[in-house]
Design an enzyme around this catalytic site. Structure first.
Site, short mmCIF file in Angstrom:
data_model
loop_
_atom_site.label_atom_id
_atom_site.label_comp_id
_atom_site.label_asym_id
_atom_site.label_seq_id
_atom_site.Cartn_x
_atom_site.Cartn_y
_atom_site.Cartn_z
N GLU A 164 -44.94 -23.88 -17.64
CA GLU A 164 -44.97 -23.22 -18.95
C GLU A 164 -46.40 -23.17 -19.52
O GLU A 164 -46.79 -22.18 -20.11
CB GLU A 164 -44.05 -23.95 -19.95
CG GLU A 164 -42.57 -23.79 -19.65
CD GLU A 164 -42.09 -22.34 -19.73
OE1 GLU A 164 -42.82 -21.47 -20.27
OE2 GLU A 164 -40.99 -22.07 -19.22
N CYS B 145 -36.07 -5.57 -20.11
CA CYS B 145 -36.43 -5.11 -21.46
C CYS B 145 -37.95 -5.23 -21.61
O CYS B 145 -38.46 -5.95 -22.45
CB CYS B 145 -35.70 -5.97 -22.50
SG CYS B 145 -35.73 -5.25 -24.14
N CYS C 109 -32.94 0.36 -19.81
CA CYS C 109 -31.72 0.15 -20.60
C CYS C 109 -30.46 0.43 -19.79
O CYS C 109 -29.44 -0.24 -20.00
CB CYS C 109 -31.75 1.02 -21.85
SG CYS C 109 -33.14 0.61 -22.92
N CYS D 147 -29.36 -2.68 -18.12
CA CYS D 147 -29.42 -3.89 -18.96
C CYS D 147 -28.03 -4.52 -19.10
O CYS D 147 -27.07 -3.84 -19.48
CB CYS D 147 -29.97 -3.52 -20.32
SG CYS D 147 -29.97 -4.91 -21.45
N CYS E 212 -26.81 -3.92 -27.99
CA CYS E 212 -28.17 -3.58 -28.41
C CYS E 212 -28.17 -2.49 -29.48
O CYS E 212 -27.81 -1.35 -29.23
CB CYS E 212 -28.99 -3.11 -27.20
SG CYS E 212 -30.67 -2.69 -27.64
FE1 SF4 Z 1 -33.74 -3.96 -24.15
FE2 SF4 Z 1 -31.69 -3.04 -25.53
FE3 SF4 Z 1 -32.66 -1.59 -23.55
FE4 SF4 Z 1 -31.35 -3.88 -23.06
S1 SF4 Z 1 -30.52 -2.01 -23.92
S2 SF4 Z 1 -33.25 -3.18 -22.10
S3 SF4 Z 1 -31.96 -5.13 -24.79
S4 SF4 Z 1 -33.72 -2.16 -25.43
#
Ligand code: SF4
Length: 414
Positions: free
Chosen positions: A58, A214, A221, A224, A230
């Site tokens: 980290e 993201c 997206c 995702c 979201c």
């Molecule tokens: Fe990011 Fe929302 Fe796209 Fe997922 S859906 S990658 S959380 S902006």
């Protein structure tokens, strides 16, 4: 106490939180990158050894890309596999291994903290985020949360740059994400969201999502795992937050977490409307004259004189070619004169300005300084004996130079 933010920016539905945790963890189990510190943290039975591995990684990962860190991390763990081994290392060794990673005080403080654990805490790491932050130098709120959740299973959240981006998008937070008020809200949210039974994995999953899906410029997206949750994505698709039935789009003006009224939602940016940051301060510019003093070593190979920087301040304790900060706006001729004066006083040699050969300029960007090194060289045929009361100095071959605790900027100069 400040009023709670509008519901648009919160997770108010426990069933939604459960679903989000489940989706994120399932995705993480399947898609996480294989990183050496994760492997060690997962296989090491001793929690303190896991904590040490997480801690080292980290600290290295702050301000540095994963791809760069892997090699440094592996070499570090090979050399100092335990906290006890690190506590016995010298600062010179730490600086040598750290050379090239930047932000050198991070390595120094890591080693100071290891010494503190061994000498003052009987070799036992503190086990909660609160104690880690309170007792260990260089361990901030984020690192403390990461160590406590990943190594000791404490249900505490983490907020780093990746988490800020993901949370701001999930909940349409467009106020300045570097402001303390927004950061506090994000910490509250991270602490509320973290999965109680797998806090370390959940935190890593949230960070991993920010690092691989993201991402800042072109988030994926479509792939995702939490796109159903979201709100930035919904706003992009539908222009407002519907179809969330019980949540109103709070719009601009008055809301502490919405984008400022002067910079409303820009539909051409889509989800990358979030997060927003106040404009960065421009780095200040600085110029430094530096001189590569060169002599023939015993086997005819060139050797260079390097000198150690003071033990505090920028690049503390690192080695460099003799250097002198320059006043702004000095003409080349004047720069050469002040450098010659400095070298004369320092070496006791009759250095004249005309003997310095101008080689060129090297630009190096530190986080807050745009630094130009004006590089000269000076071949010497005899030995130079330096006043031992001055900063430590030594002659090195090119190979020794490259493995010494020198900054990336000095490597560019060479
Ligand atoms: Fe990011 Fe929302 Fe796209 Fe997922 S859906 S990658 S959380 S902006």
């Amino acid at each position: 106490a400040p009023a709670p933010p509008p519901a648009q920016h919160l997770f108010t539905d426990p069933a939604e939180v459960e679903a989000l945790r489940g989706r994120l963890l399932a995705w993480y189990d399947e898609c996480k990158r294989d990183l050496p510190w994760r492997t060690l943290a997962a296989t090491e039975a001793d929690a303190d050894r896991r904590a040490y591995a997480v801690w080292v990684s980290e600290i290295m990962l702050q301000q540095t890309q994963v791809a760069t860190v892997i090699d440094y991390y592996n070499r570090w763990m090979q050399k100092w596999p335990t906290l006890q081994a690190l506590a016995q290392a010298s600062l010179e060794e730490v600086n040598e291994l750290w050379a090239g990673l930047g932000y050198y005080s991070r390595g120094k403080r890591l080693q100071e903290a290891a010494r503190k654990v061994v000498s003052e805490l009987a070799g036992q790491m503190p086990r909660t985020a609160e104690d880690l932050q309170k007792l260990l130098p260089g361990v901030g709120r984020y690192t403390a949360g990461a160590i406590a959740s990943i190594s000791y299973g404490q249900a505490t959240g983490v907020v780093d740059g990746n988490v800020i981006r993901v949370l701001c998008r999930l909940r349409c937070i467009g106020a300045d994400s570097s402001s303390p008020a927004v950061i506090d809200r994000l910490w509250d949210m991270a602490n509320a969201l973290v999965d109680r039974s797998r806090p370390g994995d959940f935190n890593q999953a949230l960070m991993e999502l920010g690092a691989t899906v993201c991402v800042p410029k072109a988030p994926l997206c479509g792939e995702c795992p939490v796109k159903q949750h979201c709100r930035a994505q919904r706003k992009k698709l539908f222009g407002k937050l519907t179809p969330v039935p019980d949540v109103e789009d709070c719009g601009v003006g008055g809301c502490p977490l919405c984008p400022p009224a002067t910079e409303p939602w820009d539909s051409s940016l889509g989800v990358t409307n979030f997060p927003r940051k106040a404009a960065k301060k421009q780095p200040r510019t600085a110029r430094t004259a530096t001189c590569v003093l060169e002599r023939r070593g015993c086997h005819g190979a060139p050797e260079y004189l390097i000198v150690q920087r003071p033990s505090s301040g920028l690049l503390a304790g690192l080695w460099e070619f003799p250097s002198l900060p320059l006043a702004q706006g000095l003409q080349e001729e004047k720069q050469r004169e002040v450098l010659a004066d400095h070298l004369r006083a320092w070496t006791g040699w009759p250095v004249v300005a005309g003997g310095l050969r101008f080689i060129g300029e090297v630009v190096h960007i530190f986080s807050h300084i745009h630094q130009t090194y004006v590089v000269y060289s000076l071949p010497l045929d005899g030995d130079v004996t330096l006043d031992p009361a001055l900063s430590p100095s030594r002659w090195v071959t090119e190979e020794e130079f490259l493995t010494s605790a020198v900054s990336t900027a000095m490597k560019k100069v060479l």
